[in-house]
Scaffold this motif. Structure first.
Motif, PDB file in Angstrom:
ATOM      1  N   ARG A   1       0.684  -1.060  -0.541  1.00 21.74           N
ATOM      2  CA  ARG A   1      -0.197   0.333   0.247  1.00 21.74           C
ATOM      3  C   ARG A   1       1.067   0.967   0.014  1.00 21.74           C
ATOM      4  O   ARG A   1       0.427   2.289  -0.570  1.00 21.74           O
ATOM      5  N   GLY A   2       2.008   1.002   0.891  1.00 22.92           N
ATOM      6  CA  GLY A   2       3.057   2.469   0.997  1.00 22.92           C
ATOM      7  C   GLY A   2       3.246   2.555  -0.498  1.00 22.92           C
ATOM      8  O   GLY A   2       3.868   3.594  -1.317  1.00 22.92           O
ATOM      9  N   ARG A   3       4.073   1.255  -1.160  1.00 26.09           N
ATOM     10  CA  ARG A   3       4.826   1.603  -2.677  1.00 26.09           C
ATOM     11  C   ARG A   3       3.509   2.244  -3.792  1.00 26.09           C
ATOM     12  O   ARG A   3       4.484   2.786  -5.254  1.00 26.09           O
ATOM     13  N   ALA A   4       2.794   1.879  -3.188  1.00 24.99           N
ATOM     14  CA  ALA A   4       1.564   1.916  -4.737  1.00 24.99           C
ATOM     15  C   ALA A   4       1.524   3.931  -4.920  1.00 24.99           C
ATOM     16  O   ALA A   4       0.816   3.994  -4.999  1.00 24.99           O
ATOM     17  N   LEU A   5       2.282   4.709  -3.405  1.00 27.75           N
ATOM     18  CA  LEU A   5       2.685   6.123  -3.321  1.00 27.75           C
ATOM     19  C   LEU A   5       2.658   6.521  -5.078  1.00 27.75           C
ATOM     20  O   LEU A   5       3.192   7.769  -4.627  1.00 27.75           O
ATOM     21  N   LEU A   6       3.724   5.310  -5.227  1.00 19.13           N
ATOM     22  CA  LEU A   6       5.140   6.094  -6.106  1.00 19.13           C
ATOM     23  C   LEU A   6       4.317   6.959  -6.946  1.00 19.13           C
ATOM     24  O   LEU A   6       4.639   8.315  -7.521  1.00 19.13           O
ATOM     25  N   PRO A   7       3.485   6.719  -8.078  1.00 14.92           N
ATOM     26  CA  PRO A   7       2.516   7.365  -8.575  1.00 14.92           C
ATOM     27  C   PRO A   7       1.940   8.720  -8.960  1.00 14.92           C
ATOM     28  O   PRO A   7       2.462  10.293  -9.088  1.00 14.92           O
ATOM     29  N   ALA A   8       1.477   8.615  -7.388  1.00 13.97           N
ATOM     30  CA  ALA A   8       1.071  10.196  -6.508  1.00 13.97           C
ATOM     31  C   ALA A   8       2.265  11.395  -6.242  1.00 13.97           C
ATOM     32  O   ALA A   8       2.291  12.181  -6.718  1.00 13.97           O
ATOM     33  N   LEU A   9       3.647  10.591  -6.220  1.00 18.75           N
ATOM     34  CA  LEU A   9       4.563  11.564  -5.699  1.00 18.75           C
ATOM     35  C   LEU A   9       5.191  11.919  -6.811  1.00 18.75           C
ATOM     36  O   LEU A   9       5.262  13.300  -6.599  1.00 18.75           O
ATOM     37  N   THR A  10       5.390  10.823  -8.462  1.00 23.52           N
ATOM     38  CA  THR A  10       5.564  11.121  -9.432  1.00 23.52           C
ATOM     39  C   THR A  10       4.871  11.977  -9.320  1.00 23.52           C
ATOM     40  O   THR A  10       5.416  13.645  -9.994  1.00 23.52           O
ATOM     41  N   ALA A  11       3.267  12.768  -9.228  1.00 24.17           N
ATOM     42  CA  ALA A  11       2.985  13.513 -10.585  1.00 24.17           C
ATOM     43  C   ALA A  11       2.817  15.224  -9.338  1.00 24.17           C
ATOM     44  O   ALA A  11       2.569  15.836  -9.657  1.00 24.17           O
ATOM     45  N   LEU A  12       2.451  14.274  -7.845  1.00 27.82           N
ATOM     46  CA  LEU A  12       3.406  16.222  -6.779  1.00 27.82           C
ATOM     47  C   LEU A  12       4.158  16.228  -7.697  1.00 27.82           C
ATOM     48  O   LEU A  12       4.830  17.700  -7.664  1.00 27.82           O
ATOM     49  N   ALA A  13       5.782  16.089  -7.682  1.00 27.38           N
ATOM     50  CA  ALA A  13       6.722  16.460  -7.833  1.00 27.38           C
ATOM     51  C   ALA A  13       6.711  17.287  -9.153  1.00 27.38           C
ATOM     52  O   ALA A  13       6.894  18.416  -9.667  1.00 27.38           O
ATOM     53  N   ASP A  14       6.426  16.415  -9.986  1.00 27.61           N
ATOM     54  CA  ASP A  14       5.442  17.390 -11.958  1.00 27.61           C
ATOM     55  C   ASP A  14       4.689  18.790 -11.273  1.00 27.61           C
ATOM     56  O   ASP A  14       4.842  19.706 -11.724  1.00 27.61           O
ATOM     57  N   TRP A  15       3.698  18.527 -10.763  1.00 24.39           N
ATOM     58  CA  TRP A  15       3.050  19.886 -10.366  1.00 24.39           C
ATOM     59  C   TRP A  15       4.003  21.009  -9.582  1.00 24.39           C
ATOM     60  O   TRP A  15       3.903  22.151  -9.752  1.00 24.39           O
ATOM     61  N   GLY A  16       5.018  19.459  -8.684  1.00 24.45           N
ATOM     62  CA  GLY A  16       5.886  21.638  -8.032  1.00 24.45           C
ATOM     63  C   GLY A  16       7.505  22.040  -8.409  1.00 24.45           C
ATOM     64  O   GLY A  16       7.487  22.972  -8.161  1.00 24.45           O
ATOM     65  N   ALA A  17       7.560  21.361  -9.610  1.00 24.81           N
ATOM     66  CA  ALA A  17       8.458  21.582 -10.368  1.00 24.81           C
ATOM     67  C   ALA A  17       8.691  23.414 -10.709  1.00 24.81           C
ATOM     68  O   ALA A  17       9.674  23.842 -10.779  1.00 24.81           O
ATOM     69  N   PRO A  18       7.555  23.576 -11.450  1.00 25.06           N
ATOM     70  CA  PRO A  18       7.422  25.210 -11.631  1.00 25.06           C
ATOM     71  C   PRO A  18       8.285  26.085 -10.490  1.00 25.06           C
ATOM     72  O   PRO A  18       8.885  27.147 -10.424  1.00 25.06           O
ATOM     73  N   ASP A  19       8.393  25.699  -8.967  1.00 22.35           N
ATOM     74  CA  ASP A  19       8.305  26.501  -8.057  1.00 22.35           C
ATOM     75  C   ASP A  19       9.704  26.085  -7.759  1.00 22.35           C
ATOM     76  O   ASP A  19      10.335  26.336  -6.903  1.00 22.35           O
ATOM     77  N   LEU A  20      10.622  25.261  -8.536  1.00 26.48           N
ATOM     78  CA  LEU A  20      11.681  24.581  -7.599  1.00 26.48           C
ATOM     79  C   LEU A  20      12.960  25.566  -8.650  1.00 26.48           C
ATOM     80  O   LEU A  20      13.007  25.068 -10.110  1.00 26.48           O
ATOM     81  N   GLY A  21      12.896  26.760  -8.652  1.00 25.02           N
ATOM     82  CA  GLY A  21      14.329  26.910  -9.387  1.00 25.02           C
ATOM     83  C   GLY A  21      15.930  26.562  -8.401  1.00 25.02           C
ATOM     84  O   GLY A  21      16.258  25.278  -8.496  1.00 25.02           O
ATOM     85  N   SER A  22      16.383  27.988  -8.321  1.00 23.81           N
ATOM     86  CA  SER A  22      18.190  27.360  -8.015  1.00 23.81           C
ATOM     87  C   SER A  22      17.840  27.040  -7.325  1.00 23.81           C
ATOM     88  O   SER A  22      16.893  27.825  -5.488  1.00 23.81           O
ATOM     89  N   PRO A  23      18.307  26.090  -5.946  1.00 21.47           N
ATOM     90  CA  PRO A  23      18.697  25.722  -4.790  1.00 21.47           C
ATOM     91  C   PRO A  23      18.489  27.111  -4.255  1.00 21.47           C
ATOM     92  O   PRO A  23      19.408  28.329  -4.288  1.00 21.47           O
ATOM     93  N   ARG A  24      17.848  27.345  -2.651  1.00 19.00           N
ATOM     94  CA  ARG A  24      18.366  28.480  -1.618  1.00 19.00           C
ATOM     95  C   ARG A  24      19.389  28.471  -0.658  1.00 19.00           C
ATOM     96  O   ARG A  24      19.446  26.864  -0.751  1.00 19.00           O
TER      97      ARG A  24
END
Length: 209
Positions: free
Chosen positions: A85-108
């Motif tokens: 059940r925990g491993r099944a969260l991989l697609p959800a984390l991938t989607a969250l990473a894609d959604w959050g990518a525009p806010d990820l510029g250079s490291p602060r």
């Protein structure tokens, strides 16, 4: 403590009952790389208190997202690992990473960086490029090395180099971020000499560019 709930008959609400608390999904991100000791989790989750981490792990055990087991001697330490059940969260984390990518510029200046934090979004980008090709890839950054397993029914990653990788990708962190968050294709990065691809026999590979 009793489980908190939104008390809404909605699949989104039910999911957030289990994984909506602070740190929970980041713990899942860490455990997607395999079983980890408590101290290893704490080291790779900078900012989390020991009490908070212990509490979240107990909640995740209760919700059947993780299990705890003792390693065989000589280790004899307890490790945490994801359930199915925990491993099944991989697609959800991938989607969250894609959604959050525009806010990820250079490291602060205050941002921590771990090489394996790029593994989840990178898996999809690499798998698309290497369809039918290498199944296990080492990814080497200045911050460390991890390897991706792309073939089979359970794609994933592990920290450190693979025992028998099909190829080795060396790049800097900026290139890995651009690749992981779809700002650069693997072919473009190889053509621009931003990624060095090495095969098991030690030869450089330009065939995938």
């Amino acid at each position: 403590m009793p489980r908190r709930s939104y008390d809404q008959y909605c699949a989104v609400a039910r999911a957030l009952d289990a994984v909506g608390d602070r740190w929970t999904l980041l713990i899942v991100r860490e455990l997607l790389g395999g079983a980890r000791r408590y101290t290893e989790l704490h080291a790779d989750l900078p900012g989390v208190s020991t009490d908070m981490l212990a509490s979240r792990l107990k909640d995740m055990e209760r919700d059947a997202l993780v299990t705890r087991r003792r390693l065989a001697p000589p280790g004899a330490a307890f490790v945490y690992e994801l359930t199915g059940r925990g491993r099944a969260l991989l697609p959800a984390l991938t989607a969250l990473a894609d959604w959050g990518a525009p806010d990820l510029g250079s490291p602060r200046p205050t941002d921590a960086v771990r090489a394996h934090w790029f593994a989840v979004p990178l898996m999809t980008r690499i798998a698309d490029h290497f369809a039918g090709g290498p199944g296990v890839l080492d990814v080497v950054l200045d911050e460390g090395t991890f390897h991706l397993t792309l073939d089979g029914e359970a794609p994933g990653y592990r920290e450190g180099p693979a025992e028998h990788p099909d190829a080795r990708l060396e790049m800097d962190t900026a290139t890995c971020a651009d690749l992981a968050y779809d700002r650069l294709s693997l072919a473009q990065a190889i053509a621009a000499d931003r990624i060095a691809v090495t095969l098991p026999d030690g030869t450089a590979d330009g065939a995938h560019a």
